[in-house]
Design an enzyme around this catalytic site. Structure first.
Site, PDB file in Angstrom:
ATOM      1  CE  LYS A  27      82.178  71.528  11.583  1.00 41.11           C
ATOM      2  NZ  LYS A  27      82.411  70.068  11.641  1.00 41.11           N
ATOM      3  NE  ARG A  32      75.806  64.582   5.645  1.00 45.75           N
ATOM      4  CZ  ARG A  32      76.603  64.640   6.720  1.00 45.75           C
ATOM      5  NH1 ARG A  32      77.383  65.695   6.905  1.00 45.75           N
ATOM      6  NH2 ARG A  32      76.619  63.659   7.598  1.00 45.75           N
ATOM      7  N   GLY A 101      87.107  65.596  10.666  1.00 44.81           N
ATOM      8  CA  GLY A 101      86.673  64.198  10.668  1.00 44.81           C
ATOM      9  C   GLY A 101      85.593  63.949   9.635  1.00 44.81           C
ATOM     10  NE  ARG A 129      87.753  63.188  15.680  1.00 40.26           N
ATOM     11  CZ  ARG A 129      86.803  63.954  15.173  1.00 40.26           C
ATOM     12  NH1 ARG A 129      87.128  65.032  14.478  1.00 40.26           N
ATOM     13  NH2 ARG A 129      85.536  63.648  15.356  1.00 40.26           N
ATOM     14  CB  SER A 172      78.922  57.702  14.004  1.00 37.76           C
ATOM     15  OG  SER A 172      79.681  58.433  13.059  1.00 37.76           O
ATOM     16  CG  ASP A 324      79.256  68.461  16.704  1.00 37.63           C
ATOM     17  OD1 ASP A 324      80.001  67.550  17.106  1.00 37.63           O
ATOM     18  OD2 ASP A 324      78.880  68.558  15.518  1.00 37.63           O
ATOM     19  CE  LYS A 351      81.723  63.704  18.276  1.00 36.93           C
ATOM     20  NZ  LYS A 351      81.287  63.347  16.914  1.00 36.93           N
ATOM     21  NE  ARG A 355      84.578  68.873  20.920  1.00 35.11           N
ATOM     22  CZ  ARG A 355      83.951  68.968  19.757  1.00 35.11           C
ATOM     23  NH1 ARG A 355      82.766  68.420  19.594  1.00 35.11           N
ATOM     24  NH2 ARG A 355      84.506  69.615  18.762  1.00 35.11           N
ATOM     25  NE  ARG A 399      81.453  71.443  17.002  1.00 39.00           N
ATOM     26  CZ  ARG A 399      80.914  72.142  15.995  1.00 39.00           C
ATOM     27  NH1 ARG A 399      80.475  73.354  16.184  1.00 39.00           N
ATOM     28  NH2 ARG A 399      80.812  71.614  14.796  1.00 39.00           N
TER      29      ARG A 399
HETATM   30  C1  S3P Z   1      78.883  65.052  11.630  1.00 38.72           C
HETATM   31  C2  S3P Z   1      78.611  64.065  12.514  1.00 38.72           C
HETATM   32  C3  S3P Z   1      79.015  64.078  13.929  1.00 38.72           C
HETATM   33  C4  S3P Z   1      79.458  65.456  14.376  1.00 38.72           C
HETATM   34  C5  S3P Z   1      80.315  66.142  13.365  1.00 38.72           C
HETATM   35  C6  S3P Z   1      79.594  66.274  12.038  1.00 38.72           C
HETATM   36  C7  S3P Z   1      78.430  64.912  10.243  1.00 38.72           C
HETATM   37  O1  S3P Z   1      80.104  63.195  14.097  1.00 38.72           O
HETATM   38  O2  S3P Z   1      80.139  65.393  15.602  1.00 38.72           O
HETATM   39  O3  S3P Z   1      80.714  67.432  13.791  1.00 38.72           O
HETATM   40  O4  S3P Z   1      78.446  65.920   9.492  1.00 38.72           O
HETATM   41  O5  S3P Z   1      78.050  63.801   9.838  1.00 38.72           O
HETATM   42  P1  S3P Z   1      79.864  61.612  14.390  1.00 38.72           P
HETATM   43  O6  S3P Z   1      79.164  61.062  13.232  1.00 38.72           O
HETATM   44  O7  S3P Z   1      81.232  61.046  14.538  1.00 38.72           O
HETATM   45  O8  S3P Z   1      79.079  61.585  15.670  1.00 38.72           O
END
Ligand code: S3P
Length: 443
Positions: A27, A32, A101, A129, A172, A324, A351, A355, A399
């Site tokens: 994902k 990206r 997100g 969020r 993050s 995750d 999240k 969670r 999840r």
């Molecule tokens: C992700 C970063 C993580 C992860 C999300 C995907 C990403 O979130 O929980 O499912 O693709 O950069 P955080 O950056 O908020 O930890």
């Protein structure tokens, strides 16, 4: 079976899980590929792209911002996505990211760098969020952002950005990536200091798209420096299988007696592999086979077999590499011998759902004791099959939904979830893939 159309689902014990499976495209890398492709000069191609709702929303946002995004039939291995980048324009309507997100936060950063004016929104989960973590560094770079008290909906208005030095207050990858993408369109260099390394797909993919960036180790973390005013060049991306989705298959195999499953072509980037390290510490028979590099990312086949497990202490320092996977780890821990103590996981509160609360409620409904604090969780393992028999509230969280269905495959009694619709955000073929291995998940 398509899980998108159904309400609740129930999982019950069947026989051993056997055979091979492929996890859906990663994902993080899929989002990206679309975003970098939409910023780049020329035509980017992506094979193996995750066609879950979250990623499809990012594809729609890229079209609304001016990129051409097409899905070709491709070849026997699956569809090929073609993305032709453009100078981004203001979209006609608000950009809607549903449950995602990652899509929302990364596109906000990239759009700020492109000087776009746009509104951003999402579903009830995403609207809860925190967005200040993204808005704050972007505003420090000169972006004009109005939020609803630090949450969606957000309004971004065109303004020129300048490079900054920014120390991430939370580990993050979404925040880091939003800043890196904004920095591409800023004047001058941007430096990001991350005290704890988080997934580095943006850095790896920026390099593959010809960007000039430097990553150096600093303390236990990293310093990333990127020059502003760079144009990206189109590239070809082969998206490997998502280790976070593969985690459900591996857990199902480890928990279900007699199982032996091979998950082909999964991403095993060390910054994503903390769950597998933890499984091994618990005594699980899980190995990475044929490790190789595909498009600059480590990939392997993952073999998982039924194992007897013991409870462990999972250090907070590992959180970023398995952020995750805590819902499925908690389910695994319920079957282990002894307590599993999970530390340093305050991020789980923000999240797709809270969670820690969702896990505690789900385990409790299925006869597993558990305690939690603001940033920790302790699961009291049963040293064998969990009682099951509960109905779990999924709280708009894919999840949580998948984790408790996996619990049902190995529990004494079936486990039901109230709403399976969110599974399609990240893993539309979840139930069908498990059925192919011999599992029972039904209405
Ligand atoms: C992700 C970063 C993580 C992860 C999300 C995907 C990403 O979130 O929980 O499912 O693709 O950069 P955080 O950056 O908020 O930890």
């Amino acid at each position: 079976m398509s899980v998108a159309a159904v309400g609740g689902l129930v999982a019950r014990r069947a026989g051993a899980l056997q055979g091979e499976a492929v996890a859906p495209g990663d994902k993080s890398i899929s989002h990206r590929a679309l975003i970098l492709g939409a910023l780049a000069d020329g035509e980017t191609t992506a094979s193996g792209l995750l066609e879950g709702h979250d990623v499809l929303r990012t594809a729609a946002a890229m079209r609304a911002l001016g990129a051409q995004v097409e899905r070709d039939l491709g070849d026997a291995t699956g569809p090929l996505w073609r993305i032709r980048g453009a100078k981004w324009r203001d979209p006609e309507r608000a950009l809607y990211f549903g449950n995602s997100g990652t899509g929302c936060r990364l596109v906000l950063g990239a759009a700020a760098g492109e000087g776009v004016s746009a509104s951003f929104d999402g579903d009830q989960s995403l609207r809860r969020r925190p967005m200040t973590r993204i808005a704050e560094p972007l505003v420090a770079m000169g972006a004009s952002i109005d939020s609803n008290g630090g949450r969606l909906p957000i309004r971004l208005d065109n303004s020129a950005l300048r490079g900054v030095e920014y120390r991430l207050p939370v580990a993050s990858a979404q925040v880091k990536s939003a800043i890196l993408l904004a920095a591409l369109g800023a004047t001058g260099a941007t430096t990001i200091i991350e005290p704890t390394p988080s997934r580095d797909h943006t850095e790896r993919m920026l390099a593959a798209f010809g960007a000039n960036l430097e990553v150096t180790a600093e303390g236990g973390g990293r310093r990333i420096r990127i020059e502003g005013g760079q144009r990206l060049k189109a590239a070809g991306v082969d998206v490997p299988g998502d280790p976070s989705s593969a985690a459900f298959l591996a857990a199902a195999a480890v928990l279900t007696p007699g199982s032996d499953v091979l998950i082909r072509n999964a991403l095993v980037n060390p910054l994503r592999a903390g769950f597998y390290e933890t499984l091994r510490e618990m005594g699980a028979d899980v190995e990475f086979i044929s490790e190789r590099i595909v498009c600059g990312e480590p990939v392997a086949d993952i073999r998982a077999r039924h194992s007897r497990l013991r409870g462990v202490k999972v250090p907070g320092a590992r959180a970023a590499s398995m952020i995750d996977e805590y819902p499925i780890l908690s389910v695994v821990a319920a079957f282990a011998d002894g307590d599993t103590l999970i530390e340093g996981v305050e991020e789980l509160r923000v999240k797709e759902s809270d969670r820690l609360a969702a896990i505690e409620a789900g385990l409790g409904a299925n006869g597993i004791a558990c305690e939690s604090g603001p940033d920790w969780l302790c699961v009291k393992g049963r040293g064998g099959a969990a009682p099951g028999g509960g109905r779990v509230e999924t709280r708009l969280d894919h999840r949580i939904a998948m984790s408790f269905l996996i619990m049902g495959l190995a529990s004494e009694r079936p486990v039901a979830i109230d709403d399976a619709s969110m599974i399609a955000t990240s893993y539309p073929e979840f139930a069908a893939t498990l059925a192919g291995l011999g599992a029972y998940i039904g209405a």
